[in-house]
Design a protein around this motif. Structure first.
Motif, mmCIF file in Angstrom:
data_model
loop_
_atom_site.group_PDB
_atom_site.id
_atom_site.type_symbol
_atom_site.label_atom_id
_atom_site.label_comp_id
_atom_site.label_asym_id
_atom_site.label_seq_id
_atom_site.Cartn_x
_atom_site.Cartn_y
_atom_site.Cartn_z
ATOM 1 N N MET A 1 0.840 -1.195 0.000
ATOM 2 C CA MET A 1 0.000 0.000 0.000
ATOM 3 C C MET A 1 0.874 1.244 0.000
ATOM 4 S SD MET A 1 -2.882 1.161 2.775
ATOM 5 C CE MET A 1 -3.830 -0.349 2.554
ATOM 6 N N ASN A 2 0.563 2.204 -0.897
ATOM 7 C CA ASN A 2 1.370 3.413 -0.996
ATOM 8 C C ASN A 2 1.206 4.347 0.194
ATOM 9 O OD1 ASN A 2 0.408 3.303 -4.380
ATOM 10 N ND2 ASN A 2 2.479 2.907 -3.695
ATOM 11 N N LEU A 3 -0.039 4.641 0.536
ATOM 12 C CA LEU A 3 -0.303 5.726 1.475
ATOM 13 C C LEU A 3 -1.289 5.356 2.571
ATOM 14 C CD1 LEU A 3 -0.681 8.769 -0.948
ATOM 15 C CD2 LEU A 3 0.898 8.668 0.978
ATOM 16 N N SER A 4 -0.995 5.833 3.772
ATOM 17 C CA SER A 4 -1.977 5.876 4.860
ATOM 18 C C SER A 4 -2.151 7.340 5.224
ATOM 19 C CB SER A 4 -1.496 5.088 6.080
ATOM 20 O OG SER A 4 -1.438 3.718 5.828
ATOM 21 N N ILE A 5 -3.382 7.814 5.196
ATOM 22 C CA ILE A 5 -3.669 9.209 5.527
ATOM 23 C C ILE A 5 -4.362 9.228 6.886
ATOM 24 C CG2 ILE A 5 -4.815 11.329 4.795
ATOM 25 C CD1 ILE A 5 -4.708 10.123 1.912
ATOM 26 N N VAL A 6 -3.677 9.741 7.885
ATOM 27 C CA VAL A 6 -4.143 9.727 9.269
ATOM 28 C C VAL A 6 -4.696 11.107 9.612
ATOM 29 C CG1 VAL A 6 -3.458 9.419 11.669
ATOM 30 C CG2 VAL A 6 -2.482 7.938 9.894
ATOM 31 N N ILE A 7 -5.974 11.132 10.024
ATOM 32 C CA ILE A 7 -6.655 12.413 10.256
ATOM 33 C C ILE A 7 -7.308 12.417 11.643
ATOM 34 C CG2 ILE A 7 -8.374 14.033 9.374
ATOM 35 C CD1 ILE A 7 -8.125 12.619 6.650
ATOM 36 N N PRO A 8 -6.683 13.039 12.635
ATOM 37 C CA PRO A 8 -7.333 13.199 13.941
ATOM 38 C C PRO A 8 -8.359 14.325 13.867
ATOM 39 C CG PRO A 8 -5.173 14.223 13.958
ATOM 40 C CD PRO A 8 -5.329 13.600 12.603
ATOM 41 N N LEU A 9 -9.420 14.205 14.638
ATOM 42 C CA LEU A 9 -10.459 15.236 14.537
ATOM 43 C C LEU A 9 -11.262 15.331 15.828
ATOM 44 C CD1 LEU A 9 -13.637 13.882 13.825
ATOM 45 C CD2 LEU A 9 -12.103 12.889 12.118
ATOM 46 N N LEU A 10 -11.851 16.498 16.005
ATOM 47 C CA LEU A 10 -12.751 16.750 17.129
ATOM 48 C C LEU A 10 -13.833 17.704 16.652
ATOM 49 C CD1 LEU A 10 -13.481 16.599 20.169
ATOM 50 C CD2 LEU A 10 -11.951 18.554 20.526
ATOM 51 N N ASN A 11 -15.054 17.189 16.577
ATOM 52 C CA ASN A 11 -16.215 17.999 16.181
ATOM 53 C C ASN A 11 -16.013 18.700 14.830
ATOM 54 O OD1 ASN A 11 -17.510 17.304 18.595
ATOM 55 N ND2 ASN A 11 -16.700 19.076 19.677
ATOM 56 N N GLU A 12 -15.783 17.891 13.800
ATOM 57 C CA GLU A 12 -15.587 18.427 12.445
ATOM 58 C C GLU A 12 -16.597 17.803 11.470
ATOM 59 O OE1 GLU A 12 -13.774 20.859 11.762
ATOM 60 O OE2 GLU A 12 -12.200 20.966 13.286
ATOM 61 N N GLU A 13 -17.813 17.566 11.943
ATOM 62 C CA GLU A 13 -18.836 16.904 11.139
ATOM 63 C C GLU A 13 -19.048 17.573 9.782
ATOM 64 O OE1 GLU A 13 -23.647 15.882 11.446
ATOM 65 O OE2 GLU A 13 -22.658 17.120 12.959
ATOM 66 N N GLU A 14 -19.060 18.886 9.751
ATOM 67 C CA GLU A 14 -19.399 19.605 8.516
ATOM 68 C C GLU A 14 -18.360 19.433 7.414
ATOM 69 O OE1 GLU A 14 -21.811 23.509 9.920
ATOM 70 O OE2 GLU A 14 -19.764 23.353 10.678
ATOM 71 N N SER A 15 -17.110 19.229 7.781
ATOM 72 C CA SER A 15 -16.048 19.210 6.773
ATOM 73 C C SER A 15 -15.665 17.806 6.310
ATOM 74 C CB SER A 15 -14.799 19.908 7.329
ATOM 75 O OG SER A 15 -14.286 19.201 8.439
ATOM 76 N N LEU A 16 -16.100 16.757 6.989
ATOM 77 C CA LEU A 16 -15.583 15.418 6.724
ATOM 78 C C LEU A 16 -15.920 14.903 5.323
ATOM 79 C CD1 LEU A 16 -16.119 13.594 10.149
ATOM 80 C CD2 LEU A 16 -14.007 14.532 9.184
ATOM 81 N N LYS A 17 -17.157 15.065 4.899
ATOM 82 C CA LYS A 17 -17.546 14.549 3.582
ATOM 83 C C LYS A 17 -16.775 15.237 2.472
ATOM 84 C CE LYS A 17 -21.555 13.714 0.600
ATOM 85 N NZ LYS A 17 -23.034 13.857 0.440
ATOM 86 N N GLU A 18 -16.664 16.557 2.556
ATOM 87 C CA GLU A 18 -15.935 17.308 1.531
ATOM 88 C C GLU A 18 -14.453 16.938 1.525
ATOM 89 O OE1 GLU A 18 -15.004 21.994 0.398
ATOM 90 O OE2 GLU A 18 -16.734 21.485 1.659
ATOM 91 N N LEU A 19 -13.862 16.810 2.713
ATOM 92 C CA LEU A 19 -12.459 16.425 2.808
ATOM 93 C C LEU A 19 -12.239 15.036 2.214
ATOM 94 C CD1 LEU A 19 -9.554 16.826 3.850
ATOM 95 C CD2 LEU A 19 -10.318 15.916 6.063
ATOM 96 N N HIS A 20 -13.124 14.099 2.533
ATOM 97 C CA HIS A 20 -13.000 12.724 2.036
ATOM 98 C C HIS A 20 -13.085 12.691 0.512
ATOM 99 C CE1 HIS A 20 -14.540 8.632 1.100
ATOM 100 N NE2 HIS A 20 -13.631 8.283 2.002
ATOM 101 N N TYR A 34 -4.331 3.260 -1.182
ATOM 102 C CA TYR A 34 -4.358 4.101 0.009
ATOM 103 C C TYR A 34 -5.367 3.595 1.030
ATOM 104 C CZ TYR A 34 -8.857 5.935 -1.557
ATOM 105 O OH TYR A 34 -10.178 6.037 -1.913
ATOM 106 N N GLU A 35 -5.265 4.177 2.217
ATOM 107 C CA GLU A 35 -6.281 4.054 3.261
ATOM 108 C C GLU A 35 -6.394 5.404 3.950
ATOM 109 O OE1 GLU A 35 -5.115 1.197 6.216
ATOM 110 O OE2 GLU A 35 -3.219 2.221 6.686
ATOM 111 N N VAL A 36 -7.598 5.752 4.332
ATOM 112 C CA VAL A 36 -7.846 6.970 5.101
ATOM 113 C C VAL A 36 -8.297 6.543 6.486
ATOM 114 C CG1 VAL A 36 -9.151 9.114 5.271
ATOM 115 C CG2 VAL A 36 -8.531 8.218 3.019
#
Length: 316
Positions: A1-20, A34-36
């Motif tokens: 696998m080339n990439l693992s994208i690690v994203i910590p978050l706290l109360n970011e419901e509004e941005s998650l779909k767009e970021l994904h 990849y994996e997110v």
């Protein structure tokens, strides 16, 4: 696998779909495997529900949910433990970090031989007084203390070789100093890349001015740990021996002065009336305490158990 994208978050419901969607688009354009990995650090909004929906739609998307808020360092630690990619990318979930920077960071790791590449938000869209100026002061202090020449220690957008994240311990609030932790672990090929910084689109920042105070305190901690973390007796023992030596010399001086006056039949005073008596007593006590602190530190270091720093309630 080339990439693992690690994203910590706290109360970011509004941005998650767009970021994904943005990440998936970049991965497809560059033919990355990849994996997110989203790490929900105790969100109280609908962030975990959004992560569940994204994972159901895309098998490359995974999630970790903490039982409560433990902090960004603990979230990164959990993400690093789960990551399988040859290169690990960390980024924030608030859309201020651009996924378009991922291919460039990946190439610097795979083709230029870096162990770690840290993003540099050269042009920022944050408040000058509340973030920009304190950040510059913080980065200057970090450079001077660590000896590592980076312009932006606190940028969440970073790339690592897999072996780096598997060999560093990110705990407490040390996520700001991962490059320093990597350097102390023997990974010296550390680079920097200017990355695009974007204004926050949704919600508000989760960090206040207190993070810079905590950052400076953590800087002192990591300075101490990098030099004396494995040998506390070298610091406390040396300080204790020095203080005890001062006390011993003071006590000998008092004794010599007493004998000298007795020998010459001069009037003497009580030892306790001599201010040097209290200097000798105080420094010998402090020296003994410092020496014992170093001794206890060595014992704790050799007998400590790895404590569980966070609890995971769900994984995807």
């Amino acid at each position: 696998m080339n990439l693992s994208i690690v994203i910590p978050l706290l109360n970011e419901e509004e941005s998650l779909k767009e970021l994904h969607q943005w990440i998936v688009k970049v991965m497809a354009e560059n033919n990355f495997s990849y994996e997110v990995i989203f790490i929900d650090d105790g969100s109280t909004d609908g962030s975990w529900n959004s992560i569940q929906q994204l994972a159901a739609q895309n098998t490359n998307t995974k999630g970790i949910r903490f039982q409560r808020n433990y902090g960004k360092s603990q979230a990164l630690h959990a993400g690093f433990a789960k990551a399988l990619g040859d290169v690990i990318i960390t980024m924030d979930a608030d859309l201020q970090d651009s996924p378009d920077e991922i291919p460039g960071l990946y190439n610097m790791i795979t083709t230029q031989g870096f162990d770690l590449v840290s993003g540099w938000k050269k042009k920022r869209y944050d408040s000058v007084l509340s973030k920009n100026m304190p950040s510059k002061l913080f980065n200057w202090a970090a450079r001077k203390t660590s000896g590592l020449i980076l312009n932006d220690f606190n940028c969440g957008l970073k790339a690592y070789r897999n072996i780096v994240v598997k060999n560093i311990e990110v705990s407490g609030e040390m996520h700001r100093y991962i490059p320093v932790l990597a350097k102390n672990a023997g990974f010296s090929r550390i680079g920097e890349k200017v990355v695009q910084h974007q204004a926050r689109k949704y919600g508000s920042t989760k960090f206040g001015m207190e993070r810079f105070v905590n950052g400076f305190l953590d800087l002192i901690t990591i300075w101490f740990l990098s030099r004396f973390g494995k040998r506390p007796m070298h610091l406390f023992g040396a300080m204790g021996a020095f203080m005890f030596f001062i006390g011993l010399m003071s006590a000998l001086y008092i004794g010599f002065l007493k004998l000298y006056k007795l020998y010459h039949h001069e009037k003497t005073i009580l030892v306790t009336d001599n201010p040097w008596f209290f200097i000798a007593l105080t420094t010998m006590i402090i020296g003994t305490q410092l020496f014992l602190a170093g001794f206890l530190g060595e014992i704790i270091l050799r007998t400590k158990n790895n404590e569980e720093r966070y609890k995971i309630s769900e994984t995807l």
